[in-house]
Design a protein around this motif. Structure first.
Motif, PDB file in Angstrom:
ATOM      1  N   THR A 122       0.852  -1.179   0.000  1.00  0.00           N
ATOM      2  CA  THR A 122       0.000   0.000   0.000  1.00  0.00           C
ATOM      3  C   THR A 122       0.893   1.236   0.000  1.00  0.00           C
ATOM      4  O   THR A 122       2.016   1.196  -0.487  1.00  0.00           O
ATOM      5  N   SER A 123       0.420   2.332   0.540  1.00  0.00           N
ATOM      6  CA  SER A 123       1.183   3.577   0.505  1.00  0.00           C
ATOM      7  C   SER A 123       0.595   4.546   1.507  1.00  0.00           C
ATOM      8  O   SER A 123      -0.590   4.434   1.871  1.00  0.00           O
ATOM      9  N   GLY A 124       1.401   5.499   1.944  1.00  0.00           N
ATOM     10  CA  GLY A 124       0.860   6.587   2.744  1.00  0.00           C
ATOM     11  C   GLY A 124      -0.255   7.309   2.016  1.00  0.00           C
ATOM     12  O   GLY A 124      -1.189   7.823   2.637  1.00  0.00           O
ATOM     13  N   ALA A 125      -0.200   7.321   0.676  1.00  0.00           N
ATOM     14  CA  ALA A 125      -1.275   7.932  -0.105  1.00  0.00           C
ATOM     15  C   ALA A 125      -2.592   7.206   0.110  1.00  0.00           C
ATOM     16  O   ALA A 125      -3.664   7.812   0.116  1.00  0.00           O
ATOM     17  N   GLY A 126      -2.533   5.879   0.288  1.00  0.00           N
ATOM     18  CA  GLY A 126      -3.742   5.108   0.532  1.00  0.00           C
ATOM     19  C   GLY A 126      -4.240   5.223   1.960  1.00  0.00           C
ATOM     20  O   GLY A 126      -5.427   5.010   2.223  1.00  0.00           O
ATOM     21  N   LEU A 127      -3.354   5.576   2.877  1.00  0.00           N
ATOM     22  CA  LEU A 127      -3.732   5.691   4.283  1.00  0.00           C
ATOM     23  C   LEU A 127      -4.188   7.100   4.641  1.00  0.00           C
ATOM     24  O   LEU A 127      -5.084   7.271   5.465  1.00  0.00           O
ATOM     25  N   ARG A 163      -2.065  -7.012   9.290  1.00  0.00           N
ATOM     26  CA  ARG A 163      -1.484  -5.782   9.805  1.00  0.00           C
ATOM     27  C   ARG A 163      -0.861  -4.964   8.674  1.00  0.00           C
ATOM     28  O   ARG A 163      -0.507  -5.487   7.614  1.00  0.00           O
ATOM     29  N   VAL A 164      -0.735  -3.666   8.932  1.00  0.00           N
ATOM     30  CA  VAL A 164      -0.108  -2.739   7.978  1.00  0.00           C
ATOM     31  C   VAL A 164       1.076  -2.088   8.679  1.00  0.00           C
ATOM     32  O   VAL A 164       0.939  -1.549   9.782  1.00  0.00           O
ATOM     33  N   PHE A 165       2.232  -2.135   8.035  1.00  0.00           N
ATOM     34  CA  PHE A 165       3.448  -1.534   8.566  1.00  0.00           C
ATOM     35  C   PHE A 165       3.923  -0.422   7.636  1.00  0.00           C
ATOM     36  O   PHE A 165       3.912  -0.583   6.415  1.00  0.00           O
ATOM     37  N   GLU A 166       4.362   0.673   8.219  1.00  0.00           N
ATOM     38  CA  GLU A 166       5.029   1.719   7.450  1.00  0.00           C
ATOM     39  C   GLU A 166       6.524   1.561   7.645  1.00  0.00           C
ATOM     40  O   GLU A 166       6.989   1.323   8.771  1.00  0.00           O
ATOM     41  N   ALA A 167       7.278   1.675   6.570  1.00  0.00           N
ATOM     42  CA  ALA A 167       8.729   1.504   6.640  1.00  0.00           C
ATOM     43  C   ALA A 167       9.406   2.623   5.859  1.00  0.00           C
ATOM     44  O   ALA A 167       9.136   2.814   4.675  1.00  0.00           O
ATOM     45  N   GLU A 168      10.273   3.345   6.515  1.00  0.00           N
ATOM     46  CA  GLU A 168      11.052   4.403   5.866  1.00  0.00           C
ATOM     47  C   GLU A 168      12.409   4.483   6.544  1.00  0.00           C
ATOM     48  O   GLU A 168      12.505   4.763   7.752  1.00  0.00           O
ATOM     49  N   GLY A 169      13.471   4.221   5.779  1.00  0.00           N
ATOM     50  CA  GLY A 169      14.792   4.247   6.357  1.00  0.00           C
ATOM     51  C   GLY A 169      14.878   3.276   7.523  1.00  0.00           C
ATOM     52  O   GLY A 169      14.531   2.103   7.418  1.00  0.00           O
ATOM     53  N   GLY A 170      15.321   3.756   8.683  1.00  0.00           N
ATOM     54  CA  GLY A 170      15.421   2.911   9.862  1.00  0.00           C
ATOM     55  C   GLY A 170      14.194   2.926  10.731  1.00  0.00           C
ATOM     56  O   GLY A 170      14.214   2.383  11.841  1.00  0.00           O
ATOM     57  N   GLU A 212      -9.807  13.087  17.805  1.00  0.00           N
ATOM     58  CA  GLU A 212      -8.485  13.480  17.351  1.00  0.00           C
ATOM     59  C   GLU A 212      -8.585  13.992  15.911  1.00  0.00           C
ATOM     60  O   GLU A 212      -9.263  13.377  15.079  1.00  0.00           O
ATOM     61  N   PRO A 213      -7.921  15.105  15.578  1.00  0.00           N
ATOM     62  CA  PRO A 213      -7.965  15.588  14.193  1.00  0.00           C
ATOM     63  C   PRO A 213      -7.221  14.635  13.273  1.00  0.00           C
ATOM     64  O   PRO A 213      -6.251  13.979  13.698  1.00  0.00           O
ATOM     65  N   PRO A 214      -7.661  14.505  12.039  1.00  0.00           N
ATOM     66  CA  PRO A 214      -6.968  13.607  11.105  1.00  0.00           C
ATOM     67  C   PRO A 214      -5.588  14.140  10.755  1.00  0.00           C
ATOM     68  O   PRO A 214      -5.329  15.348  10.822  1.00  0.00           O
ATOM     69  N   LEU A 215      -4.682  13.239  10.399  1.00  0.00           N
ATOM     70  CA  LEU A 215      -3.365  13.646   9.919  1.00  0.00           C
ATOM     71  C   LEU A 215      -3.526  14.322   8.561  1.00  0.00           C
ATOM     72  O   LEU A 215      -4.463  14.014   7.812  1.00  0.00           O
ATOM     73  N   PRO A 216      -2.643  15.238   8.211  1.00  0.00           N
ATOM     74  CA  PRO A 216      -2.796  15.963   6.945  1.00  0.00           C
ATOM     75  C   PRO A 216      -2.580  15.070   5.726  1.00  0.00           C
ATOM     76  O   PRO A 216      -1.801  14.111   5.777  1.00  0.00           O
ATOM     77  N   VAL A 217      -3.277  15.395   4.674  1.00  0.00           N
ATOM     78  CA  VAL A 217      -3.084  14.702   3.385  1.00  0.00           C
ATOM     79  C   VAL A 217      -1.724  15.094   2.836  1.00  0.00           C
ATOM     80  O   VAL A 217      -1.288  16.250   2.947  1.00  0.00           O
ATOM     81  N   TYR A 218      -1.027  14.135   2.249  1.00  0.00           N
ATOM     82  CA  TYR A 218       0.255  14.448   1.610  1.00  0.00           C
ATOM     83  C   TYR A 218       0.065  15.519   0.538  1.00  0.00           C
ATOM     84  O   TYR A 218      -0.882  15.456  -0.237  1.00  0.00           O
ATOM     85  N   GLY A 219       0.964  16.461   0.507  1.00  0.00           N
ATOM     86  CA  GLY A 219       0.903  17.506  -0.505  1.00  0.00           C
ATOM     87  C   GLY A 219       0.144  18.737  -0.078  1.00  0.00           C
ATOM     88  O   GLY A 219      -0.020  19.670  -0.870  1.00  0.00           O
ATOM     89  N   THR A 220      -0.351  18.777   1.174  1.00  0.00           N
ATOM     90  CA  THR A 220      -1.067  19.955   1.658  1.00  0.00           C
ATOM     91  C   THR A 220      -0.194  20.747   2.628  1.00  0.00           C
ATOM     92  O   THR A 220       0.820  20.261   3.095  1.00  0.00           O
TER      93      THR A 220
END
Length: 291
Positions: free
Chosen positions: A156-161, A239-246, A283-291
């Motif tokens: 998936t992607s942060g874009a999908g989340l 489960r869904v995992f996010e992975a970036e660098g370390g 809780e407020p939603p996290l911002p959309v990428y690109g905003t």
């Protein structure tokens, strides 16, 4: 001894970027690998270069075993052939990594139907069909009394989340992959199959234009994918995992938040007042990428 000794792994979209890194990482841990890649450009159109054979050669030069598969996994024929290639070449299939994809980014008002359909097809349908054919094989194995310890890792992607401006087609497809992952994990556990998803962040052909400052490498994501694809991940599914660098993160999806009830049917005004109260308590939603 490698973490994936004796396992057979099929990786889609493995000619470049994340898929190539995953294929090489699995081979380094002892897996025999089916390297799938259609050999298309960033937008999914035909490319003169065919990278799957090159990755196979890289794996073999490093002492591993691999075969190439050049079919389109977003078709019944291509997805079935992917599974058949693993069985013909190595006699089994243990892990499927769904990774193939491309981009056709547009703002919604400029996003044509063809570009929407093409991206949803390769990402979402290109996950569904290999998954279905692989699960059919594993179900048959389980029903025949042969032990199954199968693994599926979807991409998936942060874009999908969270959403991503200019990527309505891509975000919709990647969100669909999360739903598919959850359903598949629930339906296939009885056959010995575990299904998880990763939301990777790494510098590849698909991300270097949109996220020019992204420095994380595809190879930074692959260790988690290899672990999820091994028997060491027993008990981890859905489960869904996010992975970036370390950095690794377990993503927590939709769950009930503040709730209001009424003994009678709400009027529109009452429903609106209740909704505003719930929003104030949430809780407020996290911002959309690109905003």
């Amino acid at each position: 001894m490698g973490l994936c000794d004796a396992r057979v792994v099929a990786v889609t979209g493995a000619g470049r970027g994340l898929g190539r890194a995953h294929a090489r990482a699995f081979a380094a841990e002892g897996a025999r690998v089916v390297v799938n890649d259609l050999g298309v450009g960033l937008d999914g159109r035909p490319d003169a270069d065919s990278p799957a054979a090159r990755v196979v050669e890289e794996i073999r030069e490093a002492g591993g075993e691999a075969v190439a598969h050049g079919g389109d996994v977003a078709t019944e024929e291509g997805a079935a052939a992917l599974v058949r290639t693993a069985l013909d070449a190595f006699g089994r299939l243990d892990t499927l990594v769904n990774n193939a994809g491309f981009l056709r980014d547009r703002m919604l008002v400029n996003l044509g139907e063809d570009d929407f359909d093409a991206v949803v097809r390769v990402h979402l349908k290109g996950h569904f069909l290999p998954l279905r054919h692989a699960v059919a094989h594993w179900r048959a194995e389980a029903k025949a009394g042969r032990p199954v310890a199968a693994r599926v890792i979807n991409t998936t992607s942060g874009a999908g989340l969270l959403g991503s401006v200019g990527q309505g087609n891509y975000a919709a497809a990647k969100a669909g992959i999360v739903g598919l992952t959850l359903v598949a994990a629930a339906e296939t556990a009885r056959y010995g199959v575990q299904v998880n998803a990763i939301a990777p962040a790494a510098r590849t052909r698909m991300t270097e234009r949109t996220f020019a400052d992204l420095a994380a490498l595809p190879e930074d994501v692959s260790p988690l994918v290899v672990w999820l694809g091994s028997t060491a991940s027993a008990g981890v599914t859905g489960r869904v995992f996010e992975a970036e660098g370390g950095r690794l993160t377990v993503m927590e999806g939709w769950r009930p938040g503040p709730t209001a009830t009424s003994p009678t049917r709400w009027t529109p005004g009452e429903a609106g007042e209740a909704a505003l109260g719930l929003l104030a308590a949430s809780e407020p939603p996290l911002p959309v990428y690109g905003t």
